[in-house]
Design a protein around this motif. Structure first.
Motif, mmCIF file in Angstrom:
data_model
loop_
_atom_site.group_PDB
_atom_site.id
_atom_site.type_symbol
_atom_site.label_atom_id
_atom_site.label_comp_id
_atom_site.label_asym_id
_atom_site.label_seq_id
_atom_site.Cartn_x
_atom_site.Cartn_y
_atom_site.Cartn_z
ATOM 1 N N GLU A 42 45.182 34.867 31.460
ATOM 2 C CA GLU A 42 45.084 33.413 31.435
ATOM 3 C C GLU A 42 46.395 32.737 31.812
ATOM 4 O OE1 GLU A 42 43.888 29.686 28.534
ATOM 5 O OE2 GLU A 42 43.895 31.696 27.698
ATOM 6 N N GLU A 43 47.527 33.235 31.292
ATOM 7 C CA GLU A 43 48.803 32.590 31.585
ATOM 8 C C GLU A 43 49.135 32.617 33.080
ATOM 9 O OE1 GLU A 43 49.829 36.818 30.233
ATOM 10 O OE2 GLU A 43 48.540 35.249 29.466
ATOM 11 N N ASN A 44 48.734 33.675 33.769
ATOM 12 C CA ASN A 44 48.969 33.752 35.211
ATOM 13 C C ASN A 44 48.009 32.858 35.994
ATOM 14 O OD1 ASN A 44 51.196 35.446 35.076
ATOM 15 N ND2 ASN A 44 49.938 37.293 35.086
ATOM 16 N N ARG A 45 46.786 32.700 35.490
ATOM 17 C CA ARG A 45 45.845 31.769 36.132
ATOM 18 C C ARG A 45 46.341 30.336 35.993
ATOM 19 N NH1 ARG A 45 42.057 34.852 33.441
ATOM 20 N NH2 ARG A 45 41.526 33.137 32.038
ATOM 21 N N VAL A 46 46.834 29.992 34.803
ATOM 22 C CA VAL A 46 47.372 28.642 34.568
ATOM 23 C C VAL A 46 48.573 28.413 35.476
ATOM 24 C CG1 VAL A 46 48.527 27.153 32.885
ATOM 25 C CG2 VAL A 46 46.482 28.427 32.219
ATOM 26 N N TRP A 47 49.469 29.393 35.555
ATOM 27 C CA TRP A 47 50.640 29.282 36.431
ATOM 28 C C TRP A 47 50.215 29.037 37.875
ATOM 29 C CZ3 TRP A 47 53.423 34.059 38.647
ATOM 30 C CH2 TRP A 47 54.497 33.669 39.449
ATOM 31 N N ARG A 48 49.257 29.808 38.341
ATOM 32 C CA ARG A 48 48.762 29.675 39.717
ATOM 33 C C ARG A 48 48.155 28.300 39.945
ATOM 34 N NH1 ARG A 48 44.933 33.725 43.081
ATOM 35 N NH2 ARG A 48 43.629 32.160 44.059
ATOM 36 N N ASP A 49 47.343 27.829 39.004
ATOM 37 C CA ASP A 49 46.718 26.509 39.136
ATOM 38 C C ASP A 49 47.757 25.393 39.150
ATOM 39 O OD1 ASP A 49 44.252 27.758 39.121
ATOM 40 O OD2 ASP A 49 43.750 27.164 37.059
ATOM 41 N N LEU B 197 57.695 25.914 33.054
ATOM 42 C CA LEU B 197 56.998 24.771 32.449
ATOM 43 C C LEU B 197 55.696 25.215 31.783
ATOM 44 C CD1 LEU B 197 57.356 21.899 35.098
ATOM 45 C CD2 LEU B 197 58.490 22.086 32.875
ATOM 46 N N THR B 198 54.957 26.118 32.463
ATOM 47 C CA THR B 198 53.658 26.540 31.924
ATOM 48 C C THR B 198 53.800 27.362 30.648
ATOM 49 O OG1 THR B 198 53.508 28.559 33.291
ATOM 50 C CG2 THR B 198 52.556 26.523 34.207
ATOM 51 N N LYS B 199 54.974 27.918 30.406
ATOM 52 C CA LYS B 199 55.217 28.655 29.168
ATOM 53 C C LYS B 199 55.418 27.716 27.980
ATOM 54 C CE LYS B 199 57.350 32.689 31.336
ATOM 55 N NZ LYS B 199 58.619 33.443 31.478
ATOM 56 N N GLN B 200 55.750 26.446 28.278
ATOM 57 C CA GLN B 200 56.075 25.495 27.221
ATOM 58 C C GLN B 200 55.019 24.418 26.998
ATOM 59 O OE1 GLN B 200 60.135 23.948 27.679
ATOM 60 N NE2 GLN B 200 60.462 25.570 29.171
#
Length: 144
Positions: free
Chosen positions: A109-116, A61-64
């Motif tokens: 950033e993408e991994n921080r967003v995923w974690r959040d 989901l966070t990739k889209q």
């Protein structure tokens, strides 16, 4: 709904198998086995279903979408799963997610967003679940 979380390789799958006697085929939908996000459970022919690898589905989901939209979509799925479960008294949705929210904050950033987003998704899931267990080293601790 029953939410099970804990660290990677800490026995979540074994604990669920032992406590629910769930067979893998048909009842066990795992992102680790390449199963796509189960949006609609109406095709499921079992009363007990296990959804495993929530963190991987959230990552997709966070990739889209941005984090706010991810959470909206996630909560819509949760509402649908809960509705499916409540259609029959014998139905149960068991959700397994590995805790990725502890430790060092990722630099990317993408991994921080995923974690959040995963942390928020787990909070939302815990809020609507009738039961929540944390599994560490094969031992459960019921926290709700």
């Amino acid at each position: 709904m029953h939410f099970i979380t804990g660290g990677a390789f800490n026995g979540k799958r074994s604990w669920v198998s032992k406590n629910y006697g769930v067979k893998i085929e048909g009842q066990w939908l795992s992102a680790y086995n390449g199963i796509r996000f189960p949006v609609n459970l109406s095709d499921v022919n079992h009363d007990v279903i296990v959804l495993e690898g929530i963190e991987l589905w959230v990552k997709e989901l966070t990739k889209q979408y941005d984090s706010g939209r991810c959470r909206e979509i996630w909560n819509r799925y949760l509402a649908d799963w809960l509705s499916w479960e409540q259609e029959k008294a014998e139905r149960k949705v068991i959700v397994i997610g590995t805790d990725i929210t502890k430790g060092i904050v990722p630099m990317e950033e993408e991994n921080r967003v995923w974690r959040d987003v995963t942390g928020w998704a787990y909070q939302d899931l815990a809020a609507i679940s009738a039961k929540v267990d944390v599994i560490w080293y094969g031992l459960n601790q019921t926290i709700k």
